[in-house]
Design a protein around this motif. Structure first.
Motif, mmCIF file in Angstrom:
data_model
loop_
_atom_site.group_PDB
_atom_site.id
_atom_site.type_symbol
_atom_site.label_atom_id
_atom_site.label_comp_id
_atom_site.label_asym_id
_atom_site.label_seq_id
_atom_site.Cartn_x
_atom_site.Cartn_y
_atom_site.Cartn_z
ATOM 1 N N ILE A 39 -65.546 28.644 53.715
ATOM 2 C CA ILE A 39 -64.579 27.555 53.813
ATOM 3 C C ILE A 39 -64.419 27.002 55.060
ATOM 4 O O ILE A 39 -63.930 27.955 56.030
ATOM 5 N N ILE A 40 -64.677 25.874 55.745
ATOM 6 C CA ILE A 40 -64.565 25.340 57.031
ATOM 7 C C ILE A 40 -63.247 24.355 57.024
ATOM 8 O O ILE A 40 -63.615 23.601 56.214
ATOM 9 N N ASP A 41 -62.284 24.784 57.534
ATOM 10 C CA ASP A 41 -61.216 23.815 57.835
ATOM 11 C C ASP A 41 -61.712 22.919 58.960
ATOM 12 O O ASP A 41 -61.518 23.487 60.161
ATOM 13 N N ILE A 42 -62.011 21.746 58.851
ATOM 14 C CA ILE A 42 -62.579 20.962 60.080
ATOM 15 C C ILE A 42 -61.396 20.687 61.269
ATOM 16 O O ILE A 42 -61.765 21.098 62.305
ATOM 17 N N GLU A 43 -60.568 20.133 60.516
ATOM 18 C CA GLU A 43 -59.085 20.015 61.356
ATOM 19 C C GLU A 43 -58.636 21.056 62.200
ATOM 20 O O GLU A 43 -58.378 20.870 63.477
ATOM 21 N N ALA A 44 -58.619 22.276 61.466
ATOM 22 C CA ALA A 44 -57.879 23.347 62.179
ATOM 23 C C ALA A 44 -59.138 24.165 63.025
ATOM 24 O O ALA A 44 -58.767 25.117 63.881
ATOM 25 N N TYR A 79 -62.998 19.312 54.281
ATOM 26 C CA TYR A 79 -63.422 20.653 54.275
ATOM 27 C C TYR A 79 -64.689 20.888 54.192
ATOM 28 O O TYR A 79 -65.515 19.662 53.499
ATOM 29 N N TRP A 80 -65.643 21.837 54.426
ATOM 30 C CA TRP A 80 -67.010 22.275 54.194
ATOM 31 C C TRP A 80 -66.863 23.477 53.427
ATOM 32 O O TRP A 80 -66.399 24.324 53.923
ATOM 33 N N LEU A 144 -69.390 26.551 62.321
ATOM 34 C CA LEU A 144 -70.139 27.499 61.321
ATOM 35 C C LEU A 144 -70.927 28.393 62.383
ATOM 36 O O LEU A 144 -71.108 29.646 62.124
ATOM 37 N N ALA A 145 -71.771 27.867 63.183
ATOM 38 C CA ALA A 145 -72.484 28.628 64.098
ATOM 39 C C ALA A 145 -71.739 29.924 64.951
ATOM 40 O O ALA A 145 -71.921 31.223 64.660
ATOM 41 N N GLU A 146 -70.475 29.634 65.289
ATOM 42 C CA GLU A 146 -69.764 30.593 66.029
ATOM 43 C C GLU A 146 -69.208 31.565 65.156
ATOM 44 O O GLU A 146 -69.062 32.780 65.447
#
Length: 170
Positions: A39-44, A79-80, A144-146
């Motif tokens: 799960i990617i929290d874009i804002e955070a 989110y992603w 995501l890459a990191e």
């Protein structure tokens, strides 16, 4: 005293296929043993593995009724959900399938937006070793890459150029 949350890892790939040589019931079925939801929290600017997402029960999704239209959740936090499949070659394990699905969540009204068919199809595509990240925004790709690189540098180094270019290209 607060306990530190246990850091989750990717699902481990088994050296032997449990269905190998088995021609009876369940033969030819895709195994979910090698897939993990991120799960990617874009804002955070954060990414984490949340195995609850396998059944739409991640920390982000719990208690949320998902609607079919993004317009019905105008203040949703973005989110992603990224399906990451791990496989092994002679060089070692690598990120074989990486597919991303967008969703939003508005905790104040306990509603969110996601396309369930898209989530299911993208999980299937990840299991089939596809890379589908071109529709992600640049910030999310970098997150995501990191995350993938820092989680396990060997997995990242063994991964295809398609994945690396897809996440690092601007």
């Amino acid at each position: 005293m607060e306990e530190k949350k246990k850091k989750l890892g990717f699902n481990i790939i088994k050296p032997e296929d449990p269905m190998k040589g088995h021609k009876g019931y369940g033969a030819g079925v895709l195994s979910l043993d090698n897939i993990s939801p991120v799960i990617i929290d874009i804002e955070a600017g954060e990414a984490e593995i949340d195995v609850g997402a396998m059944h739409a029960r991640s920390a982000v999704e719990k208690g949320i009724k998902f609607l079919k239209s993004q317009e019905e959740v105008p203040n949703g936090k973005p989110y992603w959900l990224v399906w990451v499949t791990i496989d092994r070659t002679e060089e070692g394990p690598y990120y074989a399938g990486v597919t991303a699905c967008y969703m939003t969540v508005d905790r104040s009204i306990r509603r969110g937006y996601k396309s369930l068919p898209e989530h299911v199809n993208r999980m299937d595509k990840s299991l089939k070793r596809h890379i589908i990240v071109d529709h992600m925004d640049g910030k999310s790709k970098r997150i995501l890459a990191e995350f993938l690189r820092s989680h396990n540098e060997d997995l990242w180094n063994n991964s295809t150029d398609e994945l690396k270019q897809g996440l690092l290209a601007e």
